[in-house]
Every structure is written in C-alpha cells, then in structure tokens.
Design a protein around this motif. Structure first.
Motif, mmCIF file in Angstrom:
data_model
loop_
_atom_site.group_PDB
_atom_site.id
_atom_site.type_symbol
_atom_site.label_atom_id
_atom_site.label_comp_id
_atom_site.label_asym_id
_atom_site.label_seq_id
_atom_site.Cartn_x
_atom_site.Cartn_y
_atom_site.Cartn_z
ATOM 1 N N ILE A 18 5.897 39.951 90.404
ATOM 2 C CA ILE A 18 7.307 40.362 90.360
ATOM 3 C C ILE A 18 7.838 40.266 88.926
ATOM 4 C CG2 ILE A 18 9.639 39.666 91.065
ATOM 5 C CD1 ILE A 18 8.311 40.785 93.422
ATOM 6 N N ASP A 19 7.442 39.184 88.229
ATOM 7 C CA ASP A 19 7.933 38.986 86.869
ATOM 8 C C ASP A 19 7.261 39.909 85.867
ATOM 9 O OD1 ASP A 19 9.637 37.050 87.710
ATOM 10 O OD2 ASP A 19 8.327 35.366 87.238
ATOM 11 N N GLY A 20 6.317 40.699 86.335
ATOM 12 C CA GLY A 20 5.669 41.661 85.450
ATOM 13 C C GLY A 20 4.698 41.032 84.470
ATOM 14 N N ALA A 21 4.097 39.915 84.854
ATOM 15 C CA ALA A 21 3.178 39.219 83.955
ATOM 16 C C ALA A 21 1.874 39.990 83.822
ATOM 17 C CB ALA A 21 2.899 37.818 84.484
ATOM 18 N N PHE A 36 10.850 34.596 80.843
ATOM 19 C CA PHE A 36 9.531 35.190 81.115
ATOM 20 C C PHE A 36 9.593 36.635 81.629
ATOM 21 C CE2 PHE A 36 5.456 35.163 83.661
ATOM 22 C CZ PHE A 36 4.613 35.164 82.565
ATOM 23 N N PRO A 37 10.387 36.908 82.687
ATOM 24 C CA PRO A 37 10.419 38.292 83.196
ATOM 25 C C PRO A 37 10.956 39.274 82.155
ATOM 26 C CG PRO A 37 11.534 36.804 84.717
ATOM 27 C CD PRO A 37 11.252 36.028 83.479
ATOM 28 N N ASN A 48 8.223 39.751 79.326
ATOM 29 C CA ASN A 48 7.119 40.574 79.821
ATOM 30 C C ASN A 48 7.458 42.048 79.753
ATOM 31 O OD1 ASN A 48 5.269 38.605 80.452
ATOM 32 N ND2 ASN A 48 6.150 38.237 82.464
ATOM 33 N N ARG A 49 8.753 42.367 79.771
ATOM 34 C CA ARG A 49 9.161 43.762 79.720
ATOM 35 C C ARG A 49 9.574 44.167 78.317
ATOM 36 N NH1 ARG A 49 9.514 41.884 84.529
ATOM 37 N NH2 ARG A 49 8.953 43.221 86.256
ATOM 38 N N ARG A 62 15.100 33.285 87.596
ATOM 39 C CA ARG A 62 14.159 34.340 87.202
ATOM 40 C C ARG A 62 14.386 35.604 88.005
ATOM 41 N NH1 ARG A 62 9.891 30.906 87.493
ATOM 42 N NH2 ARG A 62 9.044 32.232 89.119
#
Lengths: 287, 359
Positions: free
Chosen positions: A188-191, B104-105, B108-109, B152
């Motif tokens: 979901i967090d796009g890791a 973090f999210p 990551n983008r 998050r």
C-alpha cells in the motif's frame, strides 16, 4: 521481613557445580597448568612464567596461522551470509515445496565433518574426481594438493556447501515470523522490493542473523576436521589454520607448554571477537 | 478521487484439497460514491476484509470487475491504484523514526523533502504525535504504533480512497472515541472517500453517512443509520443493528394484514395474500408497548438499564423483547401489548416485503 538463612540449598546446586567442574573448569585449568610450566614427564614441573606466551605471540608461525584463519573466516562469512539470506528469500513460504526445500537444505548439516572432508577430497581429485576432472578437462589447471589457490578455493567451497544451509534455515525462520500485514502495508505504501528487504525483512531477521553469524564465526574459526581430511593443512602450510597448527604443535611435536599457551590465546581471541560483535549488535538494538 | 464501482464481484479463496471452494464474496454489486464516508458492518467472517482487499488490490477477485470511475482496475497492481489502507494490527517499520514512518509512503512516491516535512508535521499534529516524531517507532505503545499506521494511511493527499480495516481494535476506549471523531473531522475537511470496516454497530453508526451491512459474503443493505434501524431489508440487519435486536414473530397473512397466533395485527405496509414462504413479522423492541387491549402476554423478566428497561414477555411460546422508559409502570395483572403499525414490517424468507420496502 525476616530472612531465614539456610545453607542447605548449596546441596541443590552441587550437582551442576560438579558437572561444570569436570567438563569445563578442571580441563581448562589443566591447560593453564601446562601453559605456565615446563615438564619432562614423570609429573615433574618447572615454573616458566609467561615464557610460552611470549614465545607464541612472537612466533611468525602463529602469526601466519592467525592471519590465514582470519582470512578464511572472513571469506566464508562474506560468502555464506549474503548467500544464505538470498536463498532464504527465494524459498517458498507456503505450499508443498516448503518441506522439500527444508529437507534439502538440512541434508548437508547432517553429514559428519570427516565425511564431508573425505567427500570433497574425492570430489576434487584432479584426475578422477568429478569437480577436479571437469575443471581440468575444461582447460583450467586445477590441483588442490599442489596449488595453494586451488586448495583455498576447495576448502572455502566445501565450507560454503556444508554450512550455508544453517544460515538459510535461521533466516527462513526469521522471515516466516513476519505477518502478512507487513507486506500488505508495504505494498500500500508503494515500497520497492529493496525497501521491503531493507525496512521489513532485514530488521526482522536481525536477531537470528546475529546468532547465525556468531555460530558461523565460532565454528569456522575453530575448524579442524574438514580441512584436515581434505588437505591436511597443505600444500606446504597454506591451509594450516589455527586448530591444525595447534594439533601439530601439541601432538606432532609434543610441545605441551607452547601448545597450552596457544590454546589459551586462541580461546581468548574467540571470546573477544564474539563479545565485541555481540555488544555492537545489541547496542544498536537499544538505540 | 474516484467513484468506485463493483460489478458482479465474487471471490473464493483456494479451498483445501478435494473440497469445493467457499465463496467469501458472492455477487457484490456496489457503488461507492466519491467522497462518501462508508462503514462496512458485519460479523466476523462475513467477507468485509476480503471486500476491502479487493478495492486496494491486495486481492484480485476470482470473478467480476472493479472500476474506478470508468477505468477497469481489476488487475491493476496495488501501488498504482492510489489507495491508502490501515490494518487491524499496527504495522510500523521498526528501524525508522516516527517521522520516517509517516514520510515513507510519500518518499516512495518521490515527493520532495520540503513537501514531505510539511505534510508529515500536519498529520503528526492531528494525531498528537509531534512530540514523538524523532523517536524510534519500535519504542512506542500499541496505541502509538496504531496512530503511526493511521498516519501513514492519512498522509497521502492524492488517494482515491482510504480504507480502514477495524483500525481501532487495539486502542484504548477513550482514545478510540477521540480518534474516530478526528477521522470524521478529517473526512469533512478533505472529502476523500473513506471506507471503515467494523463489526461494532456503534462505531459504524457514529462514523458513517452510509452503512453497508454484509452478511455471509453479500451486501444485504446499504443505508443511513436511520434507514437501517427503521426499515431493515433483511432479518440479519434487524438482529444486528439495535440493542436488543428486532423481534421476529411467525405469522400468516389475512387480507394483507399479518395474523400472529390468531391475533390480528395491523401494519401500515400491507402485503399481498399470495406470498409463499416463511412469513414473519418484524418489530423493534422500541415500538412494542403495554396497552389496555392487545396481545395477552406473560412477563418473563425485567432488566433495568437505567434510562430504560428491557422487558421480556412471552405469548404462547414466542419471546418478545420490549424497551420501556424508566418511568413507565409495568402492568402486573394480565398484561397486554400493542405493536406500532407504522413500524410493523413483514418478512418473507428473511427478506422484507410489502409497502415498507421502498419508501
């Protein structure tokens, strides 16, 4: 509150004390005894102080063996740890293949050490061994009984074959303890794949990995049987690691004093490195 | 921002060897309007989480399609769907600080660091995490960790929907209430679709504009809390919403009106006489009262709950629960009860029938 003093409880501890005394303390003290004295048999001892220690610490032979040992342990850790993690990551987490993989992984661990040495000896023989013959027929000049590089390559490869499984199994246990939620959240967090490894899998494997590295360090630092059977420490002294050298001094030359001193130094080196490594890992944990 | 549409979505998990697949989702056709606050309510194991995971793409349904506006996303991987999801149990990245966890999210983008800082500070402020921003996340309590998980979920501003899978299970009751109102407040501010899974009716009714009730893999009713209370479309909704749940009494139909053990009841929602199947009358305990004339009953028990009392009465072998105000006297001699005709509903084979259906 009044405490009752009762010394009888010592009797309950006594069996353990006796056991530890006979299996660890007394043998160790015998070594200490030899390390500070000279004997010509008949139970006659002469005090020598730290002579043997000075002799060992100054000898080139000990330095060389120690360097070879550090190099060897460093090499096998550098190969086995990443390889073990890599294999553990690619192992299936569910389904019928799990048990197949686990059994295959455990197999090398079940083989007695001298058998491993003998197997690899035959496997690597330049004229008739599968590995040796194949390499030579491919045009690579390979002979582990004559070339130091070949001998080193074979001993390292043998240890990797024998012990990588241990790291794989420990890492796999660490990985299996990660709940699915973590992977879902990371998704979901796009890791990225790397971020999942770096921030989820590696931290969760840290404890087992610490144990795995400690075990592999100690075992490989004290390795004896396999290289003894495979190369006997040769060619020349090129694969004479600390234990092999120690046995040569103690049983080959019967120099009990220097051998005892070397044993103690050897023991302290292992203890020191383990302590430093463990303390560093745990301090990191607390922060 | 998008309107999410389910078209004949079904899902079965792979069954154990030699067994038929059991459908966790059966034929869901559902539209989630953009910007709605939905609660997905149902008992454990009814398919709520499965449904949620098909929206976020953690699960691909075995049949059917899912659309975001007009785009078919059924096979789109999770990161491309722009969905945030918060799970039941806290997930934190142990080695990172609270700040890094929340960032973090965004990182990551590929968001740039000043924007990240701004956004993280804002969310931390809202969740009372500002004081802990530089601490290691692993050192926090379960409450704190779940707040990070929530954070998050909320930190991304470009999402199509935020999904919450029973996010407050591990949180202290007083904080639970506080966080729920924060979520509601946030929903009003940013207007992103929020879908909140819970098995707690109070939680569902306080959070949502629209409650979606699920039962055994199907959506049985979608409605406002008032609709669900007054006009449950399925017996399950009657039981599940309200405390105590709805009374269901077996009956026959005579000239459009129900007859319960030879007592003619009246309803303002008459049905046709040729109904076939198991017919029952449903009435909320709130709408049953003692009267001079009506169905004779025997009082079984009285529970005093402070502002009101729950009275259990019996007629023949049927148990009826009623809610009576604290100051209303309970008749002692040959009590009789009346059912409010406006609130008397008729159910055939567990589903609501008659005029009450489409008001």
């Amino acid at each position: 509150m009044n405490k009752t003093l009762n010394q009888k409880a010592w009797w309950l501890v006594a069996p353990v004390l006796v056991l530890v005394a006979f299996n660890a303390f007394i043998p160790l003290m015998t070594v200490v005894n030899y390390a500070f004295q000279e004997t010509f048999g008949n139970n006659v001892f002469f005090w020598e102080g730290t002579t043997w220690f000075e002799q060992v610490l100054r000898s080139d032979r000990f330095h060389d063996a120690l360097i070879r040992q550090l190099l060897y342990t460093g090499m096998i850790l550098a190969i086995e740890v990443p390889l073990g993690i890599g294999v553990a990551l690619t192992m299936p987490r569910k389904g019928p293949w799990v048990s197949v993989c686990l059994v295959l992984m455990a197999l090398p661990l079940l083989i007695p050490w001298n058998v491993v040495g003998a197997m690899w000896n035959i496997f690597a023989l330049p004229d008739i061994g599968l590995l040796g013959h194949t390499l030579n027929s491919m045009g690579i000049d390979y002979n582990f009984t004559r070339q130091p590089v070949s001998a080193w390559m074979t001993t390292v490869l043998m240890d990797v074959w024998h012990w990588t499984s241990l790291i794989v199994l420990l890492c796999y246990a660490g990985l299996s303890s990660i709940p699915d939620d973590y992977y879902q959240a990371a998704n979901i967090d796009g890791a990225s794949r790397w971020a999942i490894f770096r921030y989820i899998q590696l931290p969760k494997m840290k404890r087992v990995l610490t144990i795995a590295i400690l075990l592999r360090f100690m075992d490989s630092f004290m390795i004896y049987t396999e290289p003894f059977v495979l190369t006997g420490g040769g060619p020349g002294n090129t694969t004479t690691f600390l234990s092999i050298d120690l046995v040569k001094i103690a049983l080959g030359q019967f120099d009990l004093g220097p051998a005892a001193a070397m044993s103690l130094i050897y023991f302290l080196v292992v203890l020191l490195i383990c302590w430093v490594f463990y303390t560093l890992m745990m301090r990191n944990e607390e922060q | 921002m998008a309107r999410i549409r389910f078209k004949n979505v079904q899902h079965a998990y792979p069954p154990p060897k030699g067994q038929k697949p059991v459908y966790a989702l059966k034929e869901v056709n559902q539209i989630w309007e953009d910007g709605g606050a939905y609660a997905l309510l149902g008992p454990s194991g009814c398919g709520k989480t499965t449904l949620l995971n098909t929206i976020s793409g953690l699960l691909t349904p075995s049949e059917g399609e899912i659309y975001f506006d007009d785009q078919d996303v059924t096979h789109l991987p999770t990161p491309d769907r722009r969905i945030a999801q918060v799970f039941q149990f806290p997930v934190v990245y142990d080695t990172m600080t609270v700040f890094d966890n929340l960032a973090f999210p965004l990182r990551n983008r590929g968001m740039d660091e000043t924007a990240v800082k701004l956004r993280v500070d804002q969310i931390a402020e809202m969740l009372d995490l500002t004081a802990n921003l530089n601490k290691r996340a692993s050192g926090l309590t379960a409450d704190g960790k779940q707040k990070i998980s929530l954070g998050r979920g909320l930190v991304r501003s470009d999402v199509n929907a935020i999904l919450f899978d029973e996010p407050l299970t591990v949180i202290d009751p007083h904080l639970k209430w506080q966080l729920r109102s924060k979520l509601k407040e946030l929903h009003q501010q940013i207007g992103v679709t929020m879908i909140y899974v819970t098995h707690d009716q109070v939680e569902a009714l306080t959070f949502a504009d629209k409650v979606v009730v699920m039962f055994e893999g199907t959506v049985v009713q979608v409605g406002t809390p008032v609709e669900l209370f007054n006009r449950p479309k399925h017996k399950f909704v009657g039981y599940f919403i309200g405390s105590p749940g709805m009374n269901f009494l077996p009956c026959k139909i005579d000239r459009g009106q129900p007859v319960f053990h030879s007592n003619l009841l009246s309803t303002s929602h008459p049905v046709s006489n040729d109904l076939s199947g198991r017919i029952e009358v449903g009435i909320r305990p709130e709408f049953v009262e003692f009267a001079d004339d009506g169905i004779p009953v025997v009082i079984e028990s009285i529970e005093d709950l402070g502002r009101y009392q729950v009275v259990t009465v019996k007629h023949e072998s049927e148990v009826i629960k009623m809610v009576v105000d604290e100051d209303r006297p309970i008749p002692t001699e040959s009590p009789k009860i009346q059912l409010n005709p406006d609130m008397t509903r008729i159910f055939c084979d567990d589903w609501l029938v008659g005029g009450g259906q489409n008001e």
